[in-house]
Scaffold this active site. Structure first.
Site, short mmCIF file in Angstrom:
data_model
loop_
_atom_site.label_atom_id
_atom_site.label_comp_id
_atom_site.label_asym_id
_atom_site.label_seq_id
_atom_site.Cartn_x
_atom_site.Cartn_y
_atom_site.Cartn_z
N SER A 48 0.70 -1.35 0.27
CA SER A 48 0.22 -0.05 0.40
C SER A 48 0.93 1.58 0.13
CB SER A 48 -1.12 0.21 0.99
OG SER A 48 -0.30 0.40 2.49
N HIS A 164 -3.00 -6.11 2.54
CA HIS A 164 -2.24 -7.29 2.88
C HIS A 164 -3.72 -8.64 3.49
CE1 HIS A 164 0.17 -3.42 4.85
NE2 HIS A 164 0.10 -3.65 3.41
N GLU A 173 -4.87 -2.27 9.19
CA GLU A 173 -4.06 -3.02 10.75
C GLU A 173 -4.83 -2.62 12.01
OE1 GLU A 173 0.05 -1.56 10.13
OE2 GLU A 173 0.01 -1.92 8.25
N GLU A 214 1.73 -9.13 7.14
CA GLU A 214 2.26 -8.98 8.26
C GLU A 214 2.20 -9.57 9.31
OE1 GLU A 214 1.59 -4.93 8.50
OE2 GLU A 214 2.69 -3.92 7.31
N ASP A 254 -3.79 1.40 11.39
CA ASP A 254 -3.62 1.92 10.03
C ASP A 254 -4.66 1.40 8.79
OD1 ASP A 254 -2.25 3.14 7.46
OD2 ASP A 254 -1.38 1.45 7.99
N GLU A 296 -3.30 5.74 12.08
CA GLU A 296 -2.64 5.88 11.21
C GLU A 296 -2.99 6.00 9.70
OE1 GLU A 296 0.80 3.04 10.71
OE2 GLU A 296 1.41 3.08 9.08
N ASP A 323 1.84 8.08 6.76
CA ASP A 323 2.11 7.60 6.28
C ASP A 323 2.64 7.93 4.87
OD1 ASP A 323 3.46 5.05 4.83
OD2 ASP A 323 2.52 3.72 6.19
N LYS A 348 9.59 4.98 7.17
CA LYS A 348 9.96 3.53 6.26
C LYS A 348 11.20 4.18 5.35
CE LYS A 348 5.62 2.00 5.70
NZ LYS A 348 4.29 2.09 5.18
N HIS A 376 8.28 -1.45 9.41
CA HIS A 376 8.80 -2.03 8.65
C HIS A 376 8.03 -1.69 6.79
CE1 HIS A 376 5.33 -4.41 9.71
NE2 HIS A 376 4.95 -3.43 9.36
N LYS A 399 6.81 -0.31 14.61
CA LYS A 399 5.48 -1.30 14.05
C LYS A 399 5.76 -2.01 12.94
CE LYS A 399 2.48 0.14 10.48
NZ LYS A 399 1.91 0.63 9.38
P1 PGA Z 1 3.69 -1.48 2.98
O1 PGA Z 1 2.72 -1.05 4.21
O2 PGA Z 1 4.38 -1.91 3.95
O3 PGA Z 1 2.16 -2.12 2.74
O4 PGA Z 1 2.80 0.33 2.23
C1 PGA Z 1 2.82 -1.57 5.17
C2 PGA Z 1 1.38 0.42 6.58
O5 PGA Z 1 0.97 0.97 5.19
O6 PGA Z 1 2.14 0.90 7.63
ZN ZN Z 2 0.41 2.87 6.68
#
Ligand code: PGA
Ligand code: ZN
Length: 439
Positions: A48, A164, A173, A214, A254, A296, A323, A348, A376, A399
């Site tokens: 995502s 996911h 999430e 995840e 999230d 998030e 994010d 990230k 992650h 996270k």
């Molecule tokens: P992604 O998901 O690594 O698929 O972007 C993690 C997130 O959205 O926090």
């Molecule tokens: Zn996210």
């Protein structure tokens, strides 16, 4: 300081079985023995993804790995980066990263690929730490100028939805936040015990206990309000495991809402088209009924106006984490700070593509009173760099998935090692972080 002697790259697989880049970078040790110090790093990959992320270079050859091969990125490391850097000395991580950015020359690292560049950046840091006989987390701490003694609160994603999983949940999430403990290891234990209890509860309800990307469960709740059902099941699991919801254990979401937008300004949520205001009121309702301390990407990365309202409405009760909207990019974060959007940022490395820019974004965040949550990607590997980075920057939260799948557990296990090594100096970020949000 030490000279770069060799840089190798190869295509390896991530936790979804898709290719990613691994880099090995060797520096000479500057000691009489003359041995080389080799740092190795593997780059993760998101599903995502935010539109503003640095470019992940994929081959696009449909005959290999559905077009997702990374041989071009590997070749860029071998044929463009390695020859340009071999024999050179970089006094600082930032100088190496500047050289990589110059070599690429594009704003989003689209020439060499952020996956190629980040692999080299991380492997260089590890090699330098080795050359100085310093553990990676402590090497980062002295470079970043922090004590490097804080074990982060884990935000553990125990129900997976969105991109996911394949279970119809819009929210990506559902996390438990075991903050009310003195030590990281106790928090992790609570998280794992709750995860096991949740498995029992889902099983008793006749729901699937298979896991998503995840490592969280991915049940298909059948009622009209599947998201409430998820929150209820998790709350039940907390009390069944013998922990106190709202005192020891909190909840976090999230939404990854960029993934369920509908039309220009709306969202497709639980079978209806809804506005930003309606999404905000849903979050407000959930935050009243459950101890949710962090949300998030509650709204889409394009919905800056909605984000402003979300922050004004819920920002004093909740950590609001950007994010996709910030993509670990200092320019995007600056815009957020200026517009009072969010009060925290997800970090990230591969969204921005170098260690230096990641640290720059974190510095900018803390200067503005925004928290940083180390993260992650949904496509992960055995690489535990983010565990070292979380402790090395004392950012206080991480996270990194549920209590299953070794790609997630590897990070938790590294944090256990760091906690043990730090001994009496280890500090668990804990409840203090969320005190201002508690009702
Ligand atoms: P992604 O998901 O690594 O698929 O972007 C993690 C997130 O959205 O926090
Ligand atoms: Zn996210």
């Amino acid at each position: 300081m030490s000279k770069i002697k060799a840089i190798k790259a190869r295509e390896v697989l991530d936790s979804r079985g898709f290719p990613t880049v691994e880099v090995e970078l060797s520096v000479d040790d500057s000691r009489p023995t003359g041995e080389l110090c080799t740092g190795r790093a593997i780059v993760p990959s998101g599903a995502s993804t935010g539109e503003g992320e640095a470019l992940e270079l994929r081959d696009g050859d449909p005959k290999r790995y559905q077009g997702k091969g990374v041989l071009k990125a590997v070749q860029n490391v071998r044929e463009k980066i390695a020859p340009a850097l071999a024999g050179r000395e970089f006094q600082l991580q930032s100088l190496l990263d500047d050289a990589l950015r110059d070599l690429d020359g594009t704003p989003n690292k689209s020439k060499l690929g952020a996956n190629a560049i980040l692999g080299v950046s991380m492997a260089f840091l590890r090699a330098q730490a080795l050359a100085q006989r310093t553990p990676t987390d402590q090497f980062i701490a002295s470079y970043y100028g922090t004590p490097g003694t804080t074990l982060p609160v884990p935000l553990m994603n125990i129900i997976n939805g969105g991109k996911h999983a394949d279970n119809g949940l819009a929210i990506q999430e559902f996390m438990i936040v075991p903050a009310g403990f003195d030590r990281f290891s106790d928090a992790l234990r609570a998280g794992a015990e709750i995860f096991h209890r949740l498995k029992k509860i889902l099983h008793q309800q006749g729901l699937s206990t298979g896991v998503g990307d995840e490592g969280g469960f991915a049940p298909q709740f059948t009622g009209a309000k599947p998201h409430d059902q998820a929150l209820i099941a998790i709350s039940q699991a907390v009390s069944d495991a013998g922990y106190k919801l709202g005192e020891q254990i909190f909840l976090a979401l999230d939404a990854a809402a960029s993934e369920f937008t509908a039309g220009k300004e709306g969202y497709q949520f639980e079978g209806q088209n809804v506005t930003s205001e309606e999404m905000i009121s849903t979050y407000g309702q959930w935050a009243k009924n459950f101890p949710i301390i962090s949300i998030e990407d509650g709204l889409s990365e394009h919905d800056w106006k909605g984000w402003g309202l979300l922050t004004r409405t819920l920002g004093s009760h909740c950590q609001l984490v950007g994010d996709d909207i910030f993509v670990t990019n200092p320019i995007q974060l600056k815009r957020g700070i200026e517009n009072h959007v969010a009060n925290a940022i997800l970090i990230k490395l591969n969204q921005i593509g170098t260690v230096t820019e990641t640290l720059e974004t974190m510095k900018l965040a803390s200067g503005a009173g925004y928290r940083s949550i180390m993260s992650h990607r949904s496509g992960e590997t055995e690489d535990t760099f983010i565990a070292d980075l979380a402790v090395g920057t004392d950012c206080g939260q991480i996270k990194t998935g549920s209590a299953s799948r070794t790609d997630r557990i590897a990070k938790y296990n590294q944090l256990l090692r760091l906690e043990e090594r730090l001994g009496d100096r280890a500090r668990f970020a804990g409840l203090k972080l969320y005190e201002k949000f508690k009702k």
